[in-house]
Design a protein around this motif. Structure first.
Motif, short mmCIF file in Angstrom:
data_model
loop_
_atom_site.label_atom_id
_atom_site.label_comp_id
_atom_site.label_asym_id
_atom_site.label_seq_id
_atom_site.Cartn_x
_atom_site.Cartn_y
_atom_site.Cartn_z
N GLY A 32 0.84 -1.32 -0.08
CA GLY A 32 0.04 -0.12 -0.01
C GLY A 32 0.77 1.09 -0.03
N GLY A 33 2.05 1.03 -0.37
CA GLY A 33 3.13 2.31 -0.25
C GLY A 33 3.33 2.72 -1.60
N GLN A 34 4.24 3.82 -1.71
CA GLN A 34 4.79 4.20 -3.26
C GLN A 34 5.61 2.98 -3.92
N PRO A 35 5.86 3.11 -5.09
CA PRO A 35 6.47 2.07 -5.59
C PRO A 35 8.18 2.28 -5.30
N LEU A 36 8.56 2.07 -4.05
CA LEU A 36 10.06 2.45 -3.93
C LEU A 36 10.78 0.92 -3.81
N SER A 37 12.01 0.96 -4.27
CA SER A 37 12.87 -0.34 -4.15
C SER A 37 13.36 -0.39 -2.70
N GLY A 38 13.98 -1.50 -2.46
CA GLY A 38 14.36 -1.99 -1.01
C GLY A 38 15.50 -2.96 -1.27
N ILE A 39 16.45 -3.19 -0.29
CA ILE A 39 17.26 -4.42 -0.21
C ILE A 39 17.52 -4.75 1.18
N GLY A 40 17.73 -5.81 1.65
CA GLY A 40 18.26 -6.06 3.08
C GLY A 40 18.73 -7.46 3.23
N PHE A 41 19.07 -7.75 4.64
CA PHE A 41 19.41 -9.07 4.83
C PHE A 41 18.65 -9.52 6.25
N GLY A 42 18.73 -10.62 6.53
CA GLY A 42 18.40 -11.40 7.91
C GLY A 42 19.55 -12.32 7.97
N LEU A 43 20.17 -12.48 9.35
CA LEU A 43 21.39 -13.27 9.65
C LEU A 43 20.79 -13.96 10.86
N GLY A 44 21.00 -15.30 10.80
CA GLY A 44 20.38 -16.12 12.06
C GLY A 44 21.48 -16.29 12.98
N VAL A 45 21.02 -15.54 13.95
CA VAL A 45 22.18 -15.47 14.99
C VAL A 45 22.26 -16.85 15.77
N ASP A 46 21.33 -17.75 15.97
CA ASP A 46 21.64 -18.95 16.45
C ASP A 46 22.52 -19.74 15.64
N ARG A 47 22.19 -19.76 14.54
CA ARG A 47 23.05 -20.39 13.54
C ARG A 47 24.55 -19.88 13.48
N VAL A 48 24.73 -18.62 13.48
CA VAL A 48 25.97 -18.13 13.48
C VAL A 48 26.73 -18.50 14.90
N LEU A 49 26.06 -18.51 15.97
CA LEU A 49 26.73 -18.98 17.05
C LEU A 49 27.07 -20.44 17.00
N LEU A 50 26.22 -21.25 16.16
CA LEU A 50 26.67 -22.72 16.33
C LEU A 50 27.76 -22.95 15.28
N ALA A 51 27.98 -22.02 14.28
CA ALA A 51 29.15 -21.80 13.32
C ALA A 51 30.29 -21.48 14.06
N ALA A 52 30.20 -20.52 15.01
CA ALA A 52 31.16 -19.80 15.92
C ALA A 52 31.92 -21.06 16.60
N ILE A 53 31.01 -21.85 17.25
CA ILE A 53 31.52 -22.94 18.03
C ILE A 53 32.19 -23.93 17.31
N ALA A 54 31.74 -24.22 15.97
CA ALA A 54 31.99 -25.36 15.17
C ALA A 54 33.56 -24.97 14.65
N GLU A 55 33.75 -23.76 14.23
CA GLU A 55 34.90 -23.07 14.03
C GLU A 55 35.94 -22.59 15.09
N LYS A 56 35.61 -23.00 16.34
CA LYS A 56 36.20 -22.65 17.59
C LYS A 56 36.80 -21.18 17.57
N VAL A 57 35.72 -20.16 17.30
CA VAL A 57 36.37 -18.68 17.22
C VAL A 57 35.71 -17.88 18.19
N LEU A 58 34.92 -18.53 19.44
CA LEU A 58 34.24 -17.80 20.22
C LEU A 58 35.44 -17.35 21.29
N PRO A 59 35.37 -16.22 21.80
CA PRO A 59 36.22 -15.48 22.84
C PRO A 59 35.95 -16.68 24.23
N SER A 60 37.17 -16.93 24.93
CA SER A 60 36.60 -17.83 25.98
C SER A 60 36.54 -17.17 27.09
N GLN A 61 36.58 -15.50 27.19
CA GLN A 61 36.60 -15.04 28.43
C GLN A 61 35.18 -14.76 28.97
#
Ligand code: HAM
Length: 429
Positions: free
Chosen positions: A295-324
């Protein structure tokens, strides 16, 4: 009477200490590049009018047709827990006239999203996303900027084992030409009614069908990327040349179909190689018709969504989480009632000066309280009893080596700051 325990709903991800610390770190690292690029926070409702998603995200999608948490409120209105963030941002932009001001409107958001999917590792019914949307400018450079912001988020975390896949879903001219041939192609396939119906609403959807016979059948399907209009093709070329300029590696995947119907033009997904079936750690793209459909004017757009849960799993898998882990600067042990009230106010004053301070509660004896201080990982400990209060002097004990320093209570903050600075220096931080 004994009450039964209540459990969290199925498929719901929750983060408790100490894991919540890692979760928070991941979320902040993912957001920070967007903040640095001038995107501003939008805090939106978690439930919206159901029409927003059926119209915005599309009836042909699994998200709308099978996975929405939809309910009626007490007045009989149909509401839905947000399955994604883009439609809500667009609704708010239109409703609040943000598109009448400076363009592009640049927004980031983070929070819980809800899809009634079959739960498995990395796939939840309540999950977390960090997202951005840039609305109102149609320029391949902003496509590259959006992709680079997501990419930088992953790099901040230290991830390496991921691939960026991109494609173009073209403009309406490209899609109309492709649609004709794709529908012709479908006439030669034996499709069941449900599949044919989905194909009618959005013919691209069948590229997403995971059934082996469909994957097979779709091998020969005409690809949208071969139907791009001159303008869409040159836009896509430009996006790629900007990505090269930014040193962002990518592969073109012309079979990629995103799970939501609003996409047009540049679309992309980040796929992580250590996560098994749920490998998409983020995705997004252009949605040039969405604002008008809502219902708005015909404007364009672009964006993204990042899955925080999965990025956390990926960080654990790659062992890059800071241990502090969190260690406070000071742990105060009060002995007696007067000391307790002094300790409360000293802790308050120290925190106001940025010194993290915990204190012992309850009626524990000194030995037990010292154990608690040790467990907390605090760097310094102060014991306050009647004599410390009457003399106005306390001893600061460094937990690491037991070294002790006497200091006036009024100078405690200044002395702690000096000691903490010295510690940091000694650790070479
Ligand atoms: P999406 O690809 O549906 O896009 O979701 C983005 C990311 O959210 C996925 O890559 C994945 O990491 C995560 N995700 C999705 N579903 C689940 C789930 N059930 N459990 C765990 N993680 C999940 C969108 O939502 C679009 N709104 C993105 C966008 C913004 N496009 C343009 N602007």
């Amino acid at each position: 009477m004994k009450f039964e325990k209540i459990q969290a709903p199925k498929g719901v991800r929750e983060y408790l200490p100490p894991e919540s610390r890692a979760f928070e770190w991941v979320r902040e690292e993912l957001i920070s590049p967007a903040r640095l690029a001038g995107y501003e926070l939008m805090e939106l409702p978690v439930f919206e009018d159901t029409n927003l998603f059926s119209r915005g995200v599309g009836e042909s999608t699994d998200v709308v047709s099978k996975e929405m948490y939809t309910f009626e409120d007490r007045a009989g209105r149909s509401l839905t827990l947000r399955p994604e963030g883009t439609a809500g941002v667009m609704r708010a932009v239109i409703e609040q006239n943000l598109d009448r001001g400076q363009l592009p409107v640049k927004i980031w958001y983070s929070g819980q999203f809800f899809r009634a999917e079959r739960p498995q590792a990395g796939r939840y019914r309540q999950f977390y996303q960090v997202g951005i949307e840039a609305i109102g400018v149609d320029d391949p450079a902003i496509d590259a900027e959006v992709i680079s912001i997501a990419y930088q988020g992953f790099r901040n975390i230290g991830l390496k084992n991921f691939t960026l896949q991109i494609t173009s879903l073209g403009d309406s001219v490209s899609r109309a030409a492709h649609r004709v041939d794709l529908l012709k192609f479908y006439q030669g396939l034996e499709l069941d009614d449900a599949t044919r119906q989905r194909a009618e609403i959005n013919p691209l959807r069948l590229f997403d069908d995971k059934r082996p016979e469909m994957v097979d059948a779709m091998q020969k399907a005409p690809l949208l990327i071969d139907y791009l209009s001159d303008e869409a093709a040159s836009n896509f070329e430009k996006v790629q040349s900007y990505l090269k300029e930014l040193n962002i590696d990518y592969i073109v995947n012309p079979r990629m179909v995103r799970g939501l119907d609003y996409y047009t033009g540049t679309t992309f997904e980040f796929v992580h190689s250590d996560l098994g079936a749920q490998s998409g750690i983020g995705g997004g793209g252009r949605y040039d018709g969405l604002m008008e459909v809502l219902g708005g004017q015909p404007l364009s757009g672009i964006g993204f969504g990042l899955g925080v849960d999965r990025v956390l799993l990926a960080a654990i898998a790659e062992k890059v989480l800071p241990s502090q882990s969190f260690n406070s600067d000071l742990f105060i042990i009060p002995l007696g009632e007067d000391a307790k009230s002094s300790a409360l106010s000293i802790a308050n004053q120290l925190r106001a000066q940025g010194i993290s301070t915990e204190m012992a509660f309850g009626e524990r004896a000194l030995k037990g309280a010292m154990k608690a201080a040790d467990k907390s990982g605090a760097r310094f400990v102060v014991v306050i009893g009647d004599s410390e209060i009457s003399e106005g002097v306390v001893e600061i004990k460094r937990m690491e080596d037991g070294a002790v320093n006497s200091v006036k209570i009024t100078e405690l903050a200044a002395e702690l700051k000096t000691l903490l600075r010295r510690d940091i220096y000694a650790q070479g931080k």
